[in-house]
Design a protein around this motif. Structure first.
Motif, PDB file in Angstrom:
ATOM      1  N   LYS A 234     -16.937 -61.343 -17.271  1.00 37.94           N
ATOM      2  CA  LYS A 234     -15.549 -61.524 -16.841  1.00 37.94           C
ATOM      3  C   LYS A 234     -15.339 -62.914 -16.234  1.00 37.94           C
ATOM      4  N   GLN A 235     -16.348 -63.401 -15.545  1.00 37.88           N
ATOM      5  CA  GLN A 235     -16.227 -64.742 -14.946  1.00 37.88           C
ATOM      6  C   GLN A 235     -16.101 -65.822 -16.016  1.00 37.88           C
ATOM      7  N   ILE A 236     -16.797 -65.621 -17.141  1.00 37.41           N
ATOM      8  CA  ILE A 236     -16.698 -66.598 -18.237  1.00 37.41           C
ATOM      9  C   ILE A 236     -15.269 -66.642 -18.771  1.00 37.41           C
ATOM     10  N   HIS A 242     -10.704 -67.290 -22.788  1.00 37.86           N
ATOM     11  CA  HIS A 242     -11.148 -66.258 -23.729  1.00 37.86           C
ATOM     12  C   HIS A 242     -11.752 -66.846 -25.003  1.00 37.86           C
ATOM     13  N   ASP A 243     -11.348 -68.052 -25.367  1.00 40.39           N
ATOM     14  CA  ASP A 243     -11.945 -68.671 -26.561  1.00 40.39           C
ATOM     15  C   ASP A 243     -13.433 -68.899 -26.359  1.00 40.39           C
ATOM     16  N   VAL A 244     -13.794 -69.376 -25.176  1.00 44.71           N
ATOM     17  CA  VAL A 244     -15.218 -69.569 -24.863  1.00 44.71           C
ATOM     18  C   VAL A 244     -15.923 -68.219 -24.798  1.00 44.71           C
ATOM     19  N   VAL A 248     -19.131 -66.903 -27.013  1.00 38.22           N
ATOM     20  CA  VAL A 248     -20.354 -66.343 -26.428  1.00 38.22           C
ATOM     21  C   VAL A 248     -20.685 -65.003 -27.076  1.00 38.22           C
ATOM     22  N   LEU A 249     -19.675 -64.163 -27.273  1.00 36.51           N
ATOM     23  CA  LEU A 249     -19.905 -62.862 -27.913  1.00 36.51           C
ATOM     24  C   LEU A 249     -20.421 -63.023 -29.341  1.00 36.51           C
ATOM     25  N   GLY A 270     -18.088 -52.267 -27.326  1.00 36.08           N
ATOM     26  CA  GLY A 270     -16.762 -52.498 -26.755  1.00 36.08           C
ATOM     27  C   GLY A 270     -16.834 -53.603 -25.717  1.00 36.08           C
ATOM     28  N   GLY A 271     -15.846 -54.523 -25.726  1.00 36.70           N
ATOM     29  CA  GLY A 271     -15.869 -55.612 -24.754  1.00 36.70           C
ATOM     30  C   GLY A 271     -17.123 -56.437 -24.903  1.00 36.70           C
TER      31      GLY A 271
END
Length: 355
Positions: A234-236, A242-244, A248-249, A270-271
């Motif tokens: 969440k900190q990222i 959200h693009d970053v 990462v995902l 999920g998430g």
């Protein structure tokens, strides 16, 4: 009561419903088998009572028996491929016999165009093309034989017209099936994969989990499951956007895919949560893989953010285990790993007891 029985007979077995391509073939096969049974039964009765051709009637009744056998195998044993070949072979043989029986009369040739209409949807492009080319070759061979033995007016013109009609008709149906299968495969891929990471989605995870549980009951073998959760994700998103976070995902999924076997089932739960199903994997093997994955994640540098860690929950499903209790235990192990400081794995309570 008869109406309910007829309705059940018309319904396609739901065991094919998970795959849209197979389900469409199963629907078509069910319809063709029922239709051919009715048509051949009526034709046999017509040939006996009206025409007086008992030989043709017996052949048609034999075809009815073969089709009923295919229908029984299809509905009782979910045998799609064997039943489809039995149906298409019976229909093809009947069409070829009509040519021989009428000694080259042009009327039955119109029916030949029906063959590719159902052989392509039933068998798929490759197998259907082979079957159709063999069928065309058989038609031409029969016609060449009849050229010398039957009274056919303008045999060269008739042969040309029949060959052209068969090839063009088959080519059009081939092209249609090719584009339709491509579209269905795209739909199937979209329904099975997570659009962001390209790995399996939760629906496919549930399907593979159900299959592995069923295999465990049949073969008395175990499989393992690892749940992975990125730490402080969440900190990222909050600090870098959200693009970053999406990058990462995607990188995390790619990294996991490089460390798994072809038989393993990697999916996005999920998430920032991922799940990894490990067929025929013991508790000790799963725990060793969890340690290796943690080390791989620690050493990797992700775009923009650099170092990222993850927490893992690990468990093994054994014969007789309960699905909900099994998954709940691994989920609890994952949160225990987070409470203990993250960047680590935790075993489910059942596996800690087994150890």
């Amino acid at each position: 009561m008869p109406l309910q029985s007829l309705k059940r007979l018309l319904e396609t077995p739901q065991r094919f419903a998970r795959d849209p391509l197979l389900f469409r073939r199963a629907q078509l096969l069910n319809f063709i088998l029922l239709t051919l049974t009715a048509l051949m039964s009526v034709a046999a009765l017509f040939n006996i009572v009206i025409i007086g051709d008992s030989r043709l009637a017996l052949i048609e009744l034999a075809m009815v028996v073969a089709i009923l056998l295919a229908l029984w195998r299809f509905r009782r044993h979910a045998n799609l491929h064997g039943s489809a070949w039995l149906a298409s072979s019976s229909a093809g043989a009947m069409l070829l016999y009509l040519i021989v029986h009428t000694e080259g009369d042009t009327n039955p040739y119109v029916l030949l165009l029906l063959y590719p209409l159902f052989v392509y949807p039933l068998h798929g492009l490759r197998a259907a093309t082979i079957a159709y080319l063999l069928f065309v070759a058989a038609v031409l061979a029969i016609f060449v034989y009849g050229w010398a033995h039957w009274s056919i007016s303008c045999p060269a013109q008739t042969l040309f017209n029949i060959t052209t009609a068969l090839l063009i008709g088959g080519g059009i149906i081939y092209y249609y099936e090719h584009t339709r299968e491509e579209a269905l495969n795209r739909v199937r891929t979209l329904s099975m994969t997570d659009p962001l990471t390209g790995i399996w989605n939760r629906t496919m995870f549930d399907e593979m989990l159900a299959r592995e549980i069923a295999k465990t009951g049949r073969h008395q073998r175990c499989f393992s499951l690892i749940l992975l959760d990125l730490d402080h994700f969440k900190q990222i998103n909050d600090t870098l956007g959200h693009d970053v976070g999406d990058a990462v995902l995607r990188e995390f999924a790619r990294l996991l895919a490089t460390r798994t076997r072809a038989s393993d089932g990697l999916s996005r739960w999920g998430g920032e949560e991922f799940a990894l199903i490990l067929p025929d994997t013991s508790c000790q093997q799963a725990e060793q893989l969890a340690r290796d994955l943690l080390e791989t994640i620690r050493e990797h540098r992700f775009p923009t953010v650099g170092r990222v860690t993850a927490s893992l929950g690990v468990g093994t499903f054994r014969p007789g285990s309960d699905r909900d209790a099994f998954f709940r235990a691994i989920d609890q192990a994952l949160y225990r790993a987070k409470r203990q400081g993250r960047d680590r794995h935790a075993m489910s309570d059942d596996d800690r007891t087994a150890d």
